[in-house]
Design an enzyme around this catalytic site. Structure first.
Site, PDB file in Angstrom:
ATOM      1  N   LYS A  60       1.933   1.317   0.225  1.00 53.60           N
ATOM      2  CA  LYS A  60       2.628   0.726   1.357  1.00 53.60           C
ATOM      3  C   LYS A  60       2.894   1.794   2.417  1.00 53.60           C
ATOM      4  CE  LYS A  60       3.247  -3.532  -0.108  1.00 53.60           C
ATOM      5  NZ  LYS A  60       2.265  -3.401  -1.164  1.00 53.60           N
ATOM      6  N   SER A  72      -2.345  -6.898   1.179  1.00 54.99           N
ATOM      7  CA  SER A  72      -1.162  -6.708   2.018  1.00 54.99           C
ATOM      8  C   SER A  72      -1.281  -5.535   2.977  1.00 54.99           C
ATOM      9  CB  SER A  72       0.093  -6.531   1.156  1.00 54.99           C
ATOM     10  OG  SER A  72       0.162  -5.218   0.667  1.00 54.99           O
TER      11      SER A  72
END
Length: 236
Positions: free
Chosen positions: A195, A157
């Site tokens: 993230k 991701s």
């Protein structure tokens, strides 16, 4: 690598499919894992799907397919709960053997040995496992002042930020970070994810760098910054 809850859910889904041929409902999965809400089940299913253990069948309600199970499952005990993530303190300019088992820097060396704390998901949070027996050498020039540690990346991701599955990320320990910084974030005191940090009003957003995945938004009391990205190692 699966977390304890991911393992439990995978086994529950597989057993139910084998015995009835029908996927369990989210409520059944929530009760089986003793979770308080179905959002936790959604997160676990997403993690299992990203790692290739299950597949959601399109246009069919409650349709899950187990595509694989962990290797040597009969020989593997259920993963134990992980301790709260707390990186070992690592400061600059150490003499050799000053911190046994954490950091050792020879006086004339140009590299530093950091503790390598298992795998971190770059697709969905997983528990970060501390393993003091595993270390990685990194160039001293990559590090500044403060505490540092390393994690292995699992998932894709953050691929558009140049972070690939199998990379080793180097983090500087911190508790705050500017918006736009790639951080290790502790979610709900249990799970850790890599993230990009964003802020949405009073909320905190954890943003992936891959359009396949959604940005997840949390109230600030559910997220703690554990470190920010300062470097990356890749083996070809």
């Amino acid at each position: 690598m699966l977390t304890r809850k991911q393992y439990e859910l995978l086994m529950f889904i597989d057993e139910r499919l084998r015995s009835t041929g029908i996927s369990p409902s989210f409520d059944e999965m929530k009760d089986a894992l003793d979770l308080k809400s179905k959002s936790g089940i959604h997160r676990l299913i997403t993690g299992l799907e990203e790692r290739g253990f299950i597949r959601r069948l399109a246009h069919r309600a409650r349709a899950l397919e187990v595509t694989r199970l962990p290797e040597n499952i009969a020989d593997q005990p259920l993963p134990a709960p992980s301790p709260r993530f707390s990186p070992t303190v690592i400061k600059g300019n150490f003499a050799q053997n000053q911190l046994t088992g954490a950091v050792q820097v020879a006086a004339d060396a140009d590299s530093v040995t950091l503790p390598l704390y298992g795998k971190i998901a770059a697709g969905t949070p997983i528990e970060a496992l501390r393993d003091h027996s595993t270390t990685v050498a990194v160039p001293a020039s990559m590090l500044g002042n403060g505490e540092h540690y390393a994690l292995l990346v699992e998932g894709d991701s953050m691929i558009d930020a140049g972070i690939h599955d199998g990379d080793t990320v180097i983090l500087r320990r911190c508790e705050t970070a500017d918006a736009g910084t790639i951080v290790v974030a502790l979610v709900d005191d249990l799970e850790v994810t890599l993230k990009r940090l964003r802020r949405k009003g009073a909320s905190i957003a954890l943003e992936p760098a891959n359009k396949k995945y959604e940005t997840r938004i949390f109230p600030p009391d559910r997220v703690q910054v554990q470190g920010k990205l300062v470097g990356l190692l890749r083996t070809y």
